[in-house]
Design an enzyme around this catalytic site. Structure first.
Site, PDB file in Angstrom:
ATOM      1  N   ASP A 175      32.873  54.336  45.676  1.00 13.68           N
ATOM      2  CA  ASP A 175      32.731  54.081  44.299  1.00 13.68           C
ATOM      3  C   ASP A 175      32.309  55.225  43.011  1.00 13.68           C
ATOM      4  O   ASP A 175      33.330  55.188  41.847  1.00 13.68           O
ATOM      5  CB  ASP A 175      32.055  52.620  43.901  1.00 13.68           C
ATOM      6  CG  ASP A 175      31.933  51.982  43.053  1.00 13.68           C
ATOM      7  OD1 ASP A 175      33.288  52.190  42.330  1.00 13.68           O
ATOM      8  OD2 ASP A 175      31.096  51.248  43.075  1.00 13.68           O
ATOM      9  N   HIS A 210      35.617  45.433  44.931  1.00  9.13           N
ATOM     10  CA  HIS A 210      34.075  45.603  44.692  1.00  9.13           C
ATOM     11  C   HIS A 210      33.675  45.009  43.550  1.00  9.13           C
ATOM     12  O   HIS A 210      33.129  44.980  43.251  1.00  9.13           O
ATOM     13  CB  HIS A 210      33.764  46.828  45.501  1.00  9.13           C
ATOM     14  CG  HIS A 210      34.011  48.059  44.736  1.00  9.13           C
ATOM     15  ND1 HIS A 210      35.614  47.848  44.622  1.00  9.13           N
ATOM     16  CD2 HIS A 210      33.880  48.178  43.586  1.00  9.13           C
ATOM     17  CE1 HIS A 210      35.950  49.384  43.533  1.00  9.13           C
ATOM     18  NE2 HIS A 210      34.562  49.975  42.871  1.00  9.13           N
ATOM     19  N   LYS A 215      32.881  41.131  37.703  1.00 11.55           N
ATOM     20  CA  LYS A 215      33.111  41.983  36.482  1.00 11.55           C
ATOM     21  C   LYS A 215      33.662  41.436  36.123  1.00 11.55           C
ATOM     22  O   LYS A 215      34.301  40.972  34.561  1.00 11.55           O
ATOM     23  CB  LYS A 215      33.551  43.341  36.420  1.00 11.55           C
ATOM     24  CG  LYS A 215      32.714  44.259  36.944  1.00 11.55           C
ATOM     25  CD  LYS A 215      32.797  46.241  36.814  1.00 11.55           C
ATOM     26  CE  LYS A 215      31.844  46.390  37.213  1.00 11.55           C
ATOM     27  NZ  LYS A 215      32.922  48.482  36.737  1.00 11.55           N
TER      28      LYS A 215
END
Length: 208
Positions: A147, A65, A69
């Site tokens: 999350d 997920h 980044k």
């Protein structure tokens, strides 16, 4: 044929592990986060009696997920102070970046919408597309709750972790606006059970 399938499956798992390690290597403060998100999401998926295929997609979605980044600059990702508006917009691009990375590999096509939509909100104020309600894929709604919970329960550069009661209350506060209310209720039942059985601490420690 079985040998070929086994080789393909091994390469698939090797690819997942390599990418997982790449995500964790980006930020020591969130090491283990993706594995824990995958674990919590799978527990919700089992409670919802999802199919084995959906559970596998959910597991991989949890692991990946935050893969977008990888494309975020360290001075933003590791910043101690509050992000500027421009920096916030930059870090909010990570779901789209992650979706683009995964879309290049055909075996991850079902994971792409999960990664892309895990920061959408039920009330439509999330990103990247401002989806709302059930227009947000179910698996992404599950990842969103898992999350947020693990992020609240983890030490970050800019704040200390919350305790279980505080994190639980934050999920309840966001039910129906940030999060799918039904998924929150299922997740709360899971973490309450895990807390009572001493499994929550054990689960967190296993991914350090």
């Amino acid at each position: 044929l079985n040998r070929t399938y086994d080789q393909l499956k091994l390469r698939y798992m090797d690819t997942i592990e390599a990418l997982r390690q790449a995500v964790d290597a980006r930020d020591i403060y969130t090491r283990g986060h993706s594995d824990r998100v995958a674990y919590y999401a799978m527990e919700v998926g089992k409670a919802l009696e999802l199919s084995s295929e959906e559970l596998e997609t959910l597991r991989i979605g949890g692991i990946f997920h935050d893969i977008g980044k990888i494309g975020t600059a360290d001075d933003i990702l590791l910043k101690y102070d509050k992000l500027s508006d421009a920096e916030l917009k930059e870090i909010q691009k990570h779901p789209l970046k992650g979706a683009r990375i995964l879309s290049a590999v055909s075996m991850f096509k079902d994971v792409v919408p999960v990664v892309k939509c895990h920061h959408e909100r039920i009330d439509g104020t999330g990103y990247p597309e401002g989806l709302s309600g059930e227009s947000i894929p179910l698996l992404a709604r599950i990842i969103s709750v898992a999350d947020a919970f693990d992020a609240m329960m983890s030490d970050r550069i800019y704040r200390s972790r919350l305790n279980i009661d505080q994190a639980r209350q934050q999920l309840l506060n966001g039910a129906g606006t940030q999060f799918d209310a039904y998924i929150v209720s299922v997740f709360i039942n899971i973490i309450d059970r895990m807390t009572e059985e001493g499994m929550l601490t054990e689960a967190a420690a296993s991914f350090e």
